[in-house]
Scaffold this active site. Sequence first.
Site, mmCIF file in Angstrom:
data_model
loop_
_atom_site.group_PDB
_atom_site.id
_atom_site.type_symbol
_atom_site.label_atom_id
_atom_site.label_comp_id
_atom_site.label_asym_id
_atom_site.label_seq_id
_atom_site.Cartn_x
_atom_site.Cartn_y
_atom_site.Cartn_z
ATOM 1 N N GLU A 13 0.801 -1.228 0.000
ATOM 2 C CA GLU A 13 0.000 0.000 0.000
ATOM 3 C C GLU A 13 0.835 1.280 0.000
ATOM 4 O OE1 GLU A 13 -3.134 -0.030 -0.612
ATOM 5 O OE2 GLU A 13 -3.317 -2.202 -0.439
ATOM 6 N N MET A 14 2.039 1.215 0.516
ATOM 7 C CA MET A 14 2.834 2.427 0.673
ATOM 8 C C MET A 14 3.960 2.552 -0.354
ATOM 9 S SD MET A 14 1.315 3.983 3.111
ATOM 10 C CE MET A 14 2.481 5.240 3.560
#
Length: 140
Positions: free
Chosen positions: A49-50
């Site tokens: 996600e990052m």
Amino acid sequence: MGTSRSRYTRKSRISIILGLDSGGSCRGIAYRIAAVDVSSELPLLWRREMVVGCYIPRWVRVFDGIQQLPAITFVVNRQHRAYTGEISLETTINSIAIASGELGSCADYLLQTVNGLMKVGITDQQLLWLSKQVLSRQNQ
């Protein structure tokens, strides 16, 4: 929704990503990670996600039908260079209809999201409408 030029498209085209924005609430799916697996699973989730910094992690409270629980979610980063803010529906539909990259097509991701939600009894009218518009655009 924001834009991403890394997962679903070439750098020369805009690709729309599905993401939570701050404020309000939504219905969705929350996954529970067993306590014994947190140390191995959380870094995998974080990495996925990052990876490009398009999101900001936020601790929120979710309701599972019985109780409220803490959960981590990833909210669109409005300060990220790829965030477009408001864009026209026409641009959104066209971008989703044609964007494709190493992780697959943006349209497929949208359809998988809509179908996944529907399988658990969640009908998101906005996403359903958008998916119909994207399919119609692809069939032109």
